[in-house]
Design an enzyme around this catalytic site. Structure first.
Site, PDB file in Angstrom:
ATOM      1  CG  ASN A 125      43.828  -1.044  -2.718  1.00 37.31           C
ATOM      2  OD1 ASN A 125      43.205  -1.824  -2.015  1.00 37.31           O
ATOM      3  ND2 ASN A 125      43.338  -0.507  -3.812  1.00 37.31           N
ATOM      4  CG  ASP A 181      38.151  -1.042  -4.464  1.00 39.32           C
ATOM      5  OD1 ASP A 181      38.205   0.085  -5.008  1.00 39.32           O
ATOM      6  OD2 ASP A 181      38.730  -2.048  -4.909  1.00 39.32           O
ATOM      7  CG  ASP A 241      35.454   5.268  -8.669  1.00 38.10           C
ATOM      8  OD1 ASP A 241      36.222   6.174  -9.064  1.00 38.10           O
ATOM      9  OD2 ASP A 241      35.543   4.092  -9.046  1.00 38.10           O
ATOM     10  CB  ALA A 298      45.317   7.500  -5.350  1.00 39.42           C
TER      11      ALA A 298
END
Ligand code: CTP
Length: 399
Positions: free
Chosen positions: A211, A279, A305, A275
């Site tokens: 990401n 995913d 998660d 952070a």
């Protein structure tokens, strides 16, 4: 407990009529056991005398940047190093504007520029000067550096006018500073954990899924927690940011490593998950570089998660769990959903469709959604100020 015992305060007195009240500040600080060294600006000498300052502080008074006698004993660098905190009272429009622009043309402004200590300013000036757009800009600038502004208050002024611009009374200034020291001492008993930066999920030795994230907001939060006395651990994905002195930083790459490091560092009193965790990860990381082909299909599986895992943990859940939400649309709806689904206490949401804030920017604008359905917005300010605002609320909550 006396929060001032042996605290070293460097008081800078600028040239304004309120300077006479600074003598009372010295008296109160000394009474509480603080050590006070004082710098008088050139104009401050017209309002108070070095003799009255030295009589109260029992210390030499500093004034001239190129005073060879003092330079040998205590130069501008040593004065800043010596202090636990710098208080500028009264802070005149002139000194505020010099500080805002990084001008260092006398001892007072040079010490401020050379300092990384906590700095408080108690402005005092005519109401029209205070309300002038230039002053407003300058105050905003110095707030963004992280300096604290105390006051000014509304009232009758020495110039005969009425309005905002009066220096806050000495007792109230002392109370603000005392609160700062008290927080630092109280918070020492609290452990804080922050996650920051991206995670990299390797596909092969050279490629990864990630990401976008600079890590700046998470680092700023860790720094602010540390500055406020928390025993702070930062678990960071790869970033270009420098280590923060005093913060225990653990560098990780993948989400799995971030989760393992987080579990190892618990229990904590507060955990802030800033952070940008990837995913997905590939089922299997190739040990050799995948050769280029026309089409490539990757088989991905969901990463754990971390926030959800910790905040639903029976025994390890910190008292206060705070998540972030990066959203391009339906900020409130998506944030409320995350708040509920991830079982956290607060969600701090930012709108990443706005290019001026978030990611690489130094600025951020966030909304905080609380479990009790309350919400509030922190308008666009430096990420360090967003961090201070968040930490201020954390302190209120856990105390
Ligand atoms: N988070 C986490 N572990 C993950 C994914 C997210 O700890 N595997 C945390 C982030 O640190 C952040 C919060 O969950 O505090 C929300 O992250 P965000 O990326 O906004 O949401 P996602 O849960 O990934 O959902 P989506 O991508 O669908 O918005």
């Amino acid at each position: 407990m006396n929060n001032f015992e042996n605290k070293k305060i460097l008081l800078i007195i600028c040239g304004g009529i309120a300077a006479y009240k600074s003598l009372e500040i010295i008296r109160l600080l000394k009474k509480k056991g603080a050590l006070v060294k004082t710098i008088l600006t050139k104009n401050a000498n017209r309002f108070v005398t070095p003799l009255s300052v030295t009589s109260l502080s029992k210390e030499k008074v500093y004034s001239d940047l190129f005073d060879h006698k003092n330079e040998a004993e205590m130069d501008h660098i040593s004065l800043s190093r010596w202090s636990d905190l710098i208080l500028i009272a009264p802070a005149t429009a002139n000194t505020i504007s010099k500080i805002a622009f990084g001008i260092a043309d006398d001892l007072a402004s040079t010490v401020v520029l050379a300092s990384d200590k906590k700095i408080f300013l108690a402005p005092a000036m005519n109401v029209r000067m205070w309300e002038h757009p230039s002053s407003k800009d300058n105050v905003k600038k110095i707030r963004n550096i992280g300096y604290e502004i105390i006051g000014p208050e509304i009232g009758d002024m020495a110039c005969g006018e009425y309005g905002e611009g009066k220096m806050t009374e000495p007792e109230a200034i002392i109370a603000c500073i005392e609160n700062h020291f008290k927080n630092k001492t109280n918070n020492k008993k609290f452990k804080a954990l922050v996650t920051a930066g991206p995670t990299l999920e390797y596909i092969d030795p050279v490629r990864y899924i990630a990401n976008k994230s600079s890590g700046k907001q998470g680092y700023a939060i860790a720094k602010s927690l540390k500055n406020n006395g928390f025993e702070t651990t930062l678990i960071s994905g790869p970033t270009n940011l420098d280590l923060i002195p005093g913060v225990n930083t653990i560098r990780v790459n993948s989400a799995k490593e971030m989760l393992d490091a987080t579990l190892k560092k618990l229990p904590a009193d507060v955990a802030i998950f800033a952070a940008a965790v990837a995913d997905y990860k590939v089922n299997k990381i190739e040990s050799e570089k995948i050769k280029k082909k026309d089409n490539l299909t990757l088989s991905l599986e969901k990463n754990v998660d971390i926030l959800g895992h910790i905040s639903k943990h029976n025994s390890l859940r910190p008292k206060l769990v705070i998540g972030f939400a990066a959203e391009t649309n339906e900020l409130e709806k998506n944030s409320q959903k995350k708040l509920l689904e991830k079982n956290c206490d607060w969600i701090i949401a930012n709108d990443i469709s706005n290019a001026d804030i978030g990611f690489d920017s130094e600025y951020n604008e966030v909304s905080i959604f609380y479990k009790n359905m309350k919400k509030e917005k922190i308008q666009k300010v430096k990420k360090s100020i967003v961090a201070d605002e968040i930490v201020k609320r954390v302190i209120e909550q856990i105390n």
